[in-house]
Design an enzyme around this catalytic site. Structure first.
Site, PDB file in Angstrom:
ATOM      1  N   TYR A 176     -36.941 -10.754 -55.451  1.00 19.90           N
ATOM      2  CA  TYR A 176     -37.075  -9.426 -54.855  1.00 19.90           C
ATOM      3  C   TYR A 176     -36.821  -9.431 -53.364  1.00 19.90           C
ATOM      4  O   TYR A 176     -35.975  -8.703 -52.873  1.00 19.90           O
ATOM      5  CB  TYR A 176     -38.509  -8.901 -55.032  1.00 19.90           C
ATOM      6  CG  TYR A 176     -38.722  -8.003 -56.177  1.00 19.90           C
ATOM      7  CD1 TYR A 176     -39.681  -7.024 -56.147  1.00 19.90           C
ATOM      8  CD2 TYR A 176     -37.976  -8.146 -57.336  1.00 19.90           C
ATOM      9  CE1 TYR A 176     -39.905  -6.220 -57.220  1.00 19.90           C
ATOM     10  CE2 TYR A 176     -38.204  -7.351 -58.417  1.00 19.90           C
ATOM     11  CZ  TYR A 176     -39.178  -6.389 -58.352  1.00 19.90           C
ATOM     12  OH  TYR A 176     -39.410  -5.600 -59.430  1.00 19.90           O
ATOM     13  N   GLU A 218     -29.747  -6.496 -49.267  1.00 15.29           N
ATOM     14  CA  GLU A 218     -29.353  -5.088 -49.290  1.00 15.29           C
ATOM     15  C   GLU A 218     -29.506  -4.444 -47.919  1.00 15.29           C
ATOM     16  O   GLU A 218     -28.594  -3.777 -47.419  1.00 15.29           O
ATOM     17  CB  GLU A 218     -30.197  -4.321 -50.314  1.00 15.29           C
ATOM     18  CG  GLU A 218     -29.926  -4.733 -51.759  1.00 15.29           C
ATOM     19  CD  GLU A 218     -31.003  -4.272 -52.724  1.00 15.29           C
ATOM     20  OE1 GLU A 218     -31.627  -3.216 -52.461  1.00 15.29           O
ATOM     21  OE2 GLU A 218     -31.226  -4.959 -53.740  1.00 15.29           O
TER      22      GLU A 218
END
EC number: 4.2.1.134
Lengths: 254, 308
Positions: free
Chosen positions: A176, A183
């Site tokens: 994660y 991102e």
């Protein structure tokens, strides 16, 4: 959010197994599940997706070995990445027609955020494609998706190896943050080019009295990670405790 | 006369929360809720949901204990609906916002547009007309909330006010920003377009108001009765022949009129979102009508004649 959301919320793309994702307060454990035709289709879907992401994984490794460096590996897996990640839009359909018990809204959100990153950021802003942050999120997504789709495949076939369940509910702890970092860094890297080119932006005056500043929009997206990521992350941690402790109990009685 | 005993359990934990003895058989759920509040004052009646089955539907306040399928010792399950706020309060707040906010943009209050535009006025007549229409719309809504509507429920969950106000206030600000912008472009087809749009808007506002009055007249003050609405002598109500919720039909029509008048994309988007939400509500209302009334007119659609 794309990395976080994908591993977290869906119970979907398969029945059985540990259910990640928001439980709908079901006291009665009446799992209707998809019919045999739907199950067959879902198995095929999940197998194809697992294979697709394996192709991407292999592509990354081969490109790394060939080039001798981990820079600009995006180009070697660009096409399968676009194809298989965009293909995940089908998962929204699966929820909508009810063969997968996840929420349409949640699934849409997570698939759209992935698709957004692939098309509206990485594809659209070419200068960003050589950034290392792209490799960071692609790697995180690839590992996550291979595990997630094989998890669903095995669940549908009622033969879920503990290793896969463990992997799905444990590796996210590292994947994660890795994905989210990739991102965010990628979006951040895209900003100056968006500003310069006025990409996807429209300003006044115009016939329809509307304006849109893509640069500002991207900044808002980045800010939205702040409330969203911890929620998804801690939800998964909570699910992990529930699912893996339940498995421990079952093992005791074997 | 035999008295009832009522025990109230928590629907989730099955914990015994309250035991009431010597309850009158004709006691209503509302009265039982009041008794329950005495022992648990934090749970005022509006936030209590009592049901016969932990997962079942909530009992209505008017339901009489004797008429329920319970023995002389009744077990009711309690669910906390969360903090409640009155519908009137929510409506007044959510409608006052847009009225006020739009005017901030109309008068070009400082810090919205460039400083050279502070307190200036648009040179386009349609911008002034739009302000009148938008303001009229929300003043009408406020007055209807105070004097026309008869609400079935007194309250809704508190979190709704934040959700609703964000929606109304947010969209109002967004629309108002563009319509009152110094760089606003008036409609392509000029005065013709504005006249047509104004006609649509006015007709739909009158229509919407007519429906609200007709619905009000269906229900006596203080009651919660439900009846099938029918067309009256007012031609605007003849839309009842074709749809269950003509008030929503007219509302969408008003906003479409406003969108054409201002030729502003955010207005069109607001209309679309509103239409989507109202369609969901209309379908729900339509379904309830069908369930409750055997003789419900078959020609009627929920919101769009013949189509939706």
């Amino acid at each position: 959010m794309a990395a976080a959301a994908a591993a977290a919320a869906t119970k979907g793309n398969g029945g059985g197994g540990g259910r990640a994702g928001p439980s709908e307060g079901s006291g009665t454990r009446k799992k209707k599940g998809p019919g045999p035709l739907a199950t067959a289709y879902l198995v095929i879907y999940n197998v194809v997706m697992t294979a697709g992401w394996l192709v991407i994984a292999v592509g990354l490794v081969r490109a790394y070995l060939a080039k001798g460096s981990y820079h600009s590996l995006y180009y070697s897996i660009e096409k399968p990445l676009k194809f298989f990640q965009t293909g995940a839009l089908l998962e929204v359909l699966h929820c909508a027609i009810g063969i997968v018990p996840s929420s349409v809204v949640l699934t849409s959100f997570q698939v759209m955020s992935r698709v957004f990153l692939i098309w509206a950021v990485t594809h659209s802003v070419k200068e960003v494609q050589t950034e290392d942050s792209v490799l960071l999120f692609v790697t995180a997504w690839t590992v996550t998706e291979i595990i997630r789709y094989s998890f669903y495949t095995f669940s549908l076939l009622n033969h879920l190896p503990y290793l896969i369940k463990w992997a799905r509910y444990t590796l996210f702890i590292v994947l994660y943050p890795m994905g989210v970092s990739g991102e965010l860094l990628t979006i951040y890297a895209a900003l100056p080019f968006v500003r310069q080119a006025g990409l996807y932006s429209i300003s006044l005056p115009n016939k329809y009295n509307f304006s849109f500043d893509y640069y500002a929009f991207l900044i808002l997206i980045m800010i939205s990670y702040i409330p969203l990521f911890p929620q998804l992350y801690f939800h998964m941690i909570h699910q992990r405790r529930k699912v893996l402790s339940r498995s421990e109990e079952h093992k005791k009685f074997e | 006369m035999k008295h009832y005993e009522v025990e109230i359990l928590d629907a989730k934990t099955r914990e015994k929360l309250c035991f009431l003895d010597k309850v009158e058989p004709q006691a209503t759920i509302a009265e039982i809720k009041n008794l329950f509040t005495k022992t648990h004052p934090q749970w005022y009646p509006a936030r209590q949901s009592l049901r016969l089955d932990p997962k079942g539907k909530s009992l209505k306040d008017e339901d009489v204990l004797q008429k329920l399928p319970v023995g002389t010792t009744a077990t009711l399950y309690f669910r906390d609906l969360g903090a409640q706020i009155s519908w009137v309060t929510v409506f007044l707040t959510e409608y006052a916002g847009p009225l006020f906010i739009y005017l901030l943009f109309y008068f070009r209050v400082p810090f919205i547009y460039g400083h050279k535009y502070d307190f200036t006025s648009s040179r386009h007549s349609v911008v002034h007309l739009a302000c009148i229409c938008h303001s009229f719309h929300y003043v009408k809504r406020l007055l209807e909330t105070l004097f026309v509507h008869r609400f079935s429920h007194g309250t809704m969950p508190l979190r709704n006010i934040f959700k609703n106000c964000t929606y109304y206030w947010g969209f109002a600000a967004w629309m108002a920003y563009y319509i009152n912008h110094p760089l606003y472009t008036p409609p392509t087809y000029g005065a013709q377009q504005v006249k047509l749009a104004l006609a649509i808007f006015v007709i739909c506002q009158l229509g919407n108001f007519s429906i609200h009055m007709a619905l009000r007249d269906l229900r006596p003050a203080g009651s919660k009765t439900r009846k099938i609405p029918y067309p009256t002598k007012n031609p605007f109500t003849w839309l009842f022949l074709l749809v269950s919720c003509p008030n929503y039909t007219y509302e969408v029509g008003s906003w479409i009129g406003f969108a054409i008048m201002t030729q502003c994309l955010p207005v069109a988007l607001f209309s679309l979102v509103g239409f989507t939400q109202m369609t969901i509500w209309a379908k729900g209302k339509h379904r309830s009508y069908l369930k409750e009334f055997r003789d419900y007119p078959p020609l009627r659609m929920p919101i769009v004649p013949f189509l939706l």
